[in-house]
Design a protein around this motif. Structure first.
Motif, PDB file in Angstrom:
ATOM      1  N   GLN A 170       0.846  -1.412   0.044  1.00 11.67           N
ATOM      2  CA  GLN A 170       0.146   0.002   0.093  1.00 11.67           C
ATOM      3  C   GLN A 170       0.901   1.230  -0.106  1.00 11.67           C
ATOM      4  OE1 GLN A 170      -2.019  -0.575   3.537  1.00 11.67           O
ATOM      5  NE2 GLN A 170      -3.846  -1.302   2.379  1.00 11.67           N
ATOM      6  N   GLY A 173       1.176   6.739   2.828  1.00 10.45           N
ATOM      7  CA  GLY A 173       0.217   7.502   3.414  1.00 10.45           C
ATOM      8  C   GLY A 173      -0.890   6.535   3.863  1.00 10.45           C
ATOM      9  N   GLN A 174      -1.384   5.403   3.244  1.00 10.75           N
ATOM     10  CA  GLN A 174      -2.361   4.678   3.605  1.00 10.75           C
ATOM     11  C   GLN A 174      -1.859   3.961   4.660  1.00 10.75           C
ATOM     12  OE1 GLN A 174      -3.471   2.252   0.309  1.00 10.75           O
ATOM     13  NE2 GLN A 174      -5.091   4.022  -0.651  1.00 10.75           N
ATOM     14  N   ALA A 177      -1.939   6.216   7.886  1.00 12.52           N
ATOM     15  CA  ALA A 177      -3.276   6.266   8.394  1.00 12.52           C
ATOM     16  C   ALA A 177      -3.785   4.952   8.975  1.00 12.52           C
ATOM     17  CB  ALA A 177      -4.017   6.525   7.098  1.00 12.52           C
ATOM     18  N   GLN A 178      -3.811   3.912   8.697  1.00 12.69           N
ATOM     19  CA  GLN A 178      -4.017   2.624   9.338  1.00 12.69           C
ATOM     20  C   GLN A 178      -3.448   2.442  10.469  1.00 12.69           C
ATOM     21  OE1 GLN A 178      -3.121  -0.494   6.340  1.00 12.69           O
ATOM     22  NE2 GLN A 178      -5.389  -0.614   5.362  1.00 12.69           N
ATOM     23  N   SER A 181      -5.045   4.728  12.926  1.00  9.67           N
ATOM     24  CA  SER A 181      -6.518   4.233  13.163  1.00  9.67           C
ATOM     25  C   SER A 181      -6.361   3.091  14.185  1.00  9.67           C
ATOM     26  CB  SER A 181      -7.155   3.679  11.811  1.00  9.67           C
ATOM     27  OG  SER A 181      -8.425   3.342  12.337  1.00  9.67           O
TER      28      SER A 181
END
Length: 189
Positions: A170, A173-174, A177-178, A181
């Motif tokens: 991925q 940035g993703q 972000a994960q 989270s």
């Protein structure tokens, strides 16, 4: 310095060398002989067109300044008639003697001869003094004319290549972000 009398006349081919010197900052960069040849073409065009005039201001028997006048429309899509006063320039030793006023007055007279109710002035974007001069004569900004080399604009128009993502990975940035989270979920429990 006191104001001296300024005489206006139309340009002739003998003025080409002086115009090349005067307009050096608004013409293309060429060796002097090519600039003089360019000015001869400009003078020929002005003499051959009824809607163009190239005015020369003389003071003390010398060329003190010049302006290119063109009766046209405000733009190709705004059809209000206007006289463009293009490249009004005064040699430094003749500034503050009424030469600039005489050049703009030539534009006003050219407009009045043709029944045109507007006069526009154009000057270099970097010339603060010229902008102030035109503003003092009642001219306000109407548009901003921007210019760039074709290859520069082409480079800016070329779409940016998308970021290549490896098949099983991925984008960073993703992933970040994960992780944020997941961290928030753990902290909430």
């Amino acid at each position: 310095m006191s104001r001296t009398s300024v005489q206006l006349r139309e340009a002739c081919l003998e003025d080409a060398a002086k115009l090349a010197e005067l307009w050096i900052d608004v013409t293309r960069r060429e060796p002097n002989d090519k600039m003089v040849a360019d000015m001869e073409l400009v003078i020929d065009r002005a003499m051959g067109e009824s809607d163009d005039r190239l005015g020369i201001a003389e003071s003390e028997g010398e060329v003190a300044g010049a302006v290119y006048l063109r009766a046209t429309t405000i733009s190709p899509v705004h059809l209000e008639p206007v006289v463009h006063t293009l490249a009004p320039h005064v040699f430094p030793q003749f500034r503050r003697r009424g030469v600039g006023h005489a050049l703009i007055e030539a534009g006003v007279e050219f407009a009045e001869e043709r029944g045109i109710s507007h006069v526009a002035g154009a000057s270099l974007s970097s010339s603060r003094e010229a902008h102030r001069f035109l503003a003092r004569l009642g001219m306000g900004p109407q548009a901003v004319f921007r210019i760039a080399a074709t290859h520069v604009v082409r480079a800016k128009l070329t779409p940016r290549r998308p970021v290549r993502v490896q098949p099983n990975r991925q984008p960073l940035g993703q992933v970040l972000a994960q992780r944020r989270s997941l961290r928030r979920r753990r902290e909430a429990v």
